[in-house]
Design an enzyme around this catalytic site. Structure first.
Site, PDB file in Angstrom:
ATOM      1  N   ASP A 156      -3.756   3.437  -5.629  1.00  0.00           N
ATOM      2  CA  ASP A 156      -4.186   3.085  -6.948  1.00  0.00           C
ATOM      3  C   ASP A 156      -5.662   2.341  -7.232  1.00  0.00           C
ATOM      4  OD1 ASP A 156      -1.709   4.160  -7.495  1.00  0.00           O
ATOM      5  OD2 ASP A 156      -0.734   2.362  -8.105  1.00  0.00           O
ATOM      6  N   CYS A 198       2.415   1.106   0.924  1.00  0.00           N
ATOM      7  CA  CYS A 198       1.782   0.777  -0.199  1.00  0.00           C
ATOM      8  C   CYS A 198       2.235   1.393  -1.503  1.00  0.00           C
ATOM      9  CB  CYS A 198       0.210   1.555  -0.048  1.00  0.00           C
ATOM     10  SG  CYS A 198      -1.085   0.570   0.851  1.00  0.00           S
ATOM     11  N   ASP A 199       1.659   1.014  -2.691  1.00  0.00           N
ATOM     12  CA  ASP A 199       2.217   1.131  -4.038  1.00  0.00           C
ATOM     13  C   ASP A 199       3.162   1.785  -4.455  1.00  0.00           C
ATOM     14  OD1 ASP A 199      -0.027  -0.957  -3.842  1.00  0.00           O
ATOM     15  OD2 ASP A 199      -0.653  -0.520  -6.029  1.00  0.00           O
ATOM     16  N   LYS A 200       2.990   3.389  -4.076  1.00  0.00           N
ATOM     17  CA  LYS A 200       3.803   4.331  -4.386  1.00  0.00           C
ATOM     18  C   LYS A 200       4.420   4.784  -3.164  1.00  0.00           C
ATOM     19  CE  LYS A 200       2.724   3.635  -8.515  1.00  0.00           C
ATOM     20  NZ  LYS A 200       1.755   2.602  -8.171  1.00  0.00           N
ATOM     21  N   CYS A 269      -2.890  -4.336   0.819  1.00  0.00           N
ATOM     22  CA  CYS A 269      -4.050  -5.443   0.407  1.00  0.00           C
ATOM     23  C   CYS A 269      -3.492  -6.794   0.649  1.00  0.00           C
ATOM     24  CB  CYS A 269      -4.278  -5.081  -1.292  1.00  0.00           C
ATOM     25  SG  CYS A 269      -5.076  -3.630  -1.396  1.00  0.00           S
ATOM     26  N   GLU A 549      -2.087   2.240 -14.666  1.00  0.00           N
ATOM     27  CA  GLU A 549      -2.489   0.880 -14.121  1.00  0.00           C
ATOM     28  C   GLU A 549      -3.772   0.350 -14.910  1.00  0.00           C
ATOM     29  OE1 GLU A 549      -0.928  -0.451 -10.141  1.00  0.00           O
ATOM     30  OE2 GLU A 549      -3.061  -0.357 -10.046  1.00  0.00           O
ATOM     31  N   SER A 575      -1.262  -3.629 -12.415  1.00  0.00           N
ATOM     32  CA  SER A 575      -1.506  -3.780 -10.817  1.00  0.00           C
ATOM     33  C   SER A 575      -0.633  -5.167 -10.561  1.00  0.00           C
ATOM     34  CB  SER A 575      -2.773  -3.973 -10.474  1.00  0.00           C
ATOM     35  OG  SER A 575      -2.726  -4.177  -8.953  1.00  0.00           O
TER      36      SER A 575
END
Length: 699
Positions: A156, A198-200, A269, A549, A575
């Site tokens: 992202d 991670c995010d997805k 992150c 996002e 985010s």
């Protein structure tokens, strides 16, 4: 200025180096008079090695341990699977052990020394193949037969401000579907290990495991990257363009600080964004071994975690414990509570209901999120919530999920009789953690770094004394009658009134594209954003952009010196590291007839966020010099026509349009953006009947 584009959807200034000219046509050798490479170099070879080839081989030696029962009664696919196992080099004498599928989101290609051969999309999937290898070697040593499959994931951060973001949230559903198909496509697997970070990719992996709930399964979170000893974290550094455009940093500073923001090559992150929060939620659900979430990627503790997970999943197989006995309503409750105690990303409002839906459980509602967040104190001081902003690697050293859960158990806020992937209950796990050498030694390492672990993860009493408040608030009002969300703790304290309430009235600056909005924030616009404005960004919900996002905007407003005096209101999402007076998830979205799609430039907007009581409102309260109460504002909005410029983004992919339509009839964003197949089929059947009646009436 001359512009060119190697690929992609943006025309940009021609770079001075590393451009399209730095290509396979660059060498001078073989160029013709026009300076172009001879195409025959692409198809001819000077190496005789390519002709060392044959069309048949002896094949593997040995005998498959087939039985009369297998040949008479088992599917032919079982036998052919063994044939292929041996063809890939597996010793036929070692067939017959439990088959375990390891799925991951690995991306990129690393050389044996760790240097890149082909880059991944992001650090989060760059090293996870190392975890696959650790788990596979452990399984093999224990007599099991490991299989490995992959479904990589996007970044992202890399797609911020581009049309690549239009695929981000829909990708999660696609990946969950692919991972689920991979699980079902190995019919002989007896268990599954999912590795993601991670995010997805991580929410998708949890959805896929939840869908395979009749199998024993375990989740291995892929860890976090390290923070640079000097410089900026990976969240703040993404605002560097906006700060440079406003003259707040120099080009020299930007060049230097961006080079070291990711201080290690792997992991999610360094802040408690969507990636880290998803790891926390996975462990809180009982899907991970204790003290797995947020481990520094590449460390020995991180590698060992994969080996322990391999042993754990075989223990689940032996004891006959499927995931359905672990992923329960009580586990969902614990995840909600732990999310609140960490002050986690608002994006989990999209992901946790989706995981519950995949498991066949009741999806948490907006009311559940409100109730839990009012009840549960925030106990963790981490980026980006503050006040001291410790990185996630230090949260890990302080004890991470089990340490937070110790405090929550003492307060009677957890369902501690739930089963975990250890095969033990949460109560037993927390009893072990409280007196473990692991806890003592990791917390001592943090003390040696000069950080008190009790300042990173606090008791409820210490958190209250340090001014920590609950994180997530869900404002309503005439602009968001279906709800919205804000990370209330992320509002700059200097703009909060002494009673703990954020109050703002300002004129709307309405934009229908993120590109135009960021230009106005940077000052690259005929009407730049000014302190006191309320930036209203519409057509960015599922129907408009796949619910992109808006971190490019939120990070700019967080780190530009005057940005704390600007609020942001959008039907898009944020985010997990977003900060500031940023209200997203506005429902209904503009393209679904939401009142936010009727705002005009200059309309007066009032925002009130009570950070202590976690209540809030967002209302249209004036225009053309008039002011009125929210009820009158609602009546005026109801009488206004929608704006004429309400359109889905012209670059919105058809696949995302389809995703938006399917999730809308399945419960929408508050329902997790899932596909409720029964509801979809019901509506399709109703549509077919309506069309049939219409056709009959025409006849």
């Amino acid at each position: 200025m001359e512009v060119a584009s190697c690929s992609g959807d943006r025309r940009q200034p021609l770079p001075s180096r590393n451009s399209c000219e730095n290509s396979i046509d660059s060498p001078k050798k073989g160029r013709n008079a026009m300076g172009q490479a001879d195409w025959r170099e692409l198809v001819e070879s000077t190496s005789d090695e390519i002709y060392q080839i044959r069309s048949k081989a002896p094949g593997p030696q040995g005998r498959l341990p087939l039985t009369d029962e297998m040949l008479r009664y088992r599917p032919c696919g079982d036998v052919f699977g063994w044939i292929q196992n041996v063809g890939m080099g597996w010793d036929p004498n070692r067939l017959g052990g439990p088959e375990v599928l390891i799925l991951s989101t690995h991306g990129g290609l690393r050389a044996s020394d760790g240097t890149p051969v082909a880059l991944g999309y992001h650090t989060g999937h760059w090293e996870v193949a190392l975890l696959v290898q650790e788990a596979a070697e452990e399984l093999k040593s224990l007599g099991a037969i490991p299989f490995a499959g992959y479904c990589s994931d996007p970044c992202d951060g890399r797609t911020q401000g581009t049309s690549g973001m239009f695929d981000s949230l829909p990708y999660r559903n696609d990946a969950a579907s692919v991972l689920g198909r991979l699980i079902r496509s190995l019919p002989t697997r007896q268990a599954v290990i999912g590795i993601a970070t991670c995010d997805k990719g991580l929410p998708a992996m949890m959805m896929a495991l939840a869908g395979a709930r009749r199998l024993p399964a375990i989740l291995v979170p892929g860890g976090v990257t390290l923070l640079a000893e000097e410089g900026e974290d990976a969240g703040k550094v993404q605002s560097i363009g906006a700060r440079y455009a406003q003259g707040e940093v120099t080009l020299d500073y930007a060049q230097e600080v961006t080079a070291r923001a990711c201080a290690s090559p792997g992991g999610g992150c360094q802040f408690l964004g969507t990636a880290a929060t998803s790891q926390v939620v996975g462990e809180a659900l009982g899907l991970c071994l204790p003290h797995s979430a947020l481990a520094p990627s590449g460390s020995a503790a991180w590698r060992e975690m994969a080996r322990r997970a391999a042993r754990a999943v075989l223990r689940l197989v032996k004891r006959g414990i499927p995931l359905a006995e672990i992923l329960t309503e009580a586990a969902i409750h614990n995840a909600l509570v732990t999310h609140a105690a960490f002050g986690g990303s608002t994006n989990l409002i999209l992901h946790l209901p989706a995981i519950a839906h995949a498991a066949g459980l009741r999806r948490p509602t907006l009311e559940d999120w409100e109730r839990i967040n009012r009840q549960i104190p925030r106990l963790v001081d981490a980026l980006p919530n503050g006040p001291q902003n410790f990185p996630t690697s230090q949260v890990f050293l302080a004890g991470a999920v089990p340490e937070v859960m110790l405090h929550l158990r003492r307060a009677g806020l957890l369902e501690t009789r739930v089963l975990t992937v250890t095969g033990a209950t949460l109560d037993e796990v927390l009893d072990w953690w409280e007196s473990s050498e692991r806890r003592r030694r990791f917390r001592e390492i943090l003390r040696q770094e000069g950080v008190d672990p009790n300042q990173v993860i606090m008791s409820p009493e210490d958190a209250a004394r340090n001014g920590l408040t609950s994180t997530v608030c869900f404002p309503r009002g005439n602009l968001c009658p279906g709800g919205s969300v804000i990370k209330a703790t992320a509002i700059d304290p200097s703009v909060i009134d002494p009673d703990g309430v954020y109050r703002m009235r300002g004129p709307a600056r309405v934009f229908t594209s993120e590109r135009e909005a960021i230009a106005a924030v940077k000052g690259n616009h005929p009407k730049p954003v000014r302190p006191g404005d309320v930036v209203v960004l519409i057509c960015r919900g599922p129907m408009g952009s796949g619910m992109e996002e808006e971190f490019q905007l939120t990070s700019a407003l967080r780190y530009i010196s005057w940005g704390k005096h600007v609020a942001l209101l959008t039907d898009g999402r944020f985010s997990g590291v977003s900060t500031g007076a940023c209200i997203g998830h506005v429902t209904p979205e503009a393209l679904a007839g939401g009142p936010i799609g009727k705002l005009r430039d200059g309309d007066l907007i009032e925002i009130i966020i009570d950070r202590h009581n976690l209540t809030g409102s967002v209302n249209f309260v004036g225009y053309d010099g008039r002011t009125f109460d929210p009820e009158e504002g609602a009546r005026i909005l109801a009488s206004r026509p929608p704006r004429e410029d309400l359109l889905a983004d012209p670059e919105l992919p058809d696949a995302t349009r389809l995703w938006a339509a399917l999730q809308e009839v399945s419960g929408g964003t508050w329902g997790g953006c899932v596909f409720d197949v029964d509801r979809i089929l019901e509506l399709l059947e109703a549509g077919k009947r309506a069309l049939a009646r219409q056709t009959e009436s025409v006849r």
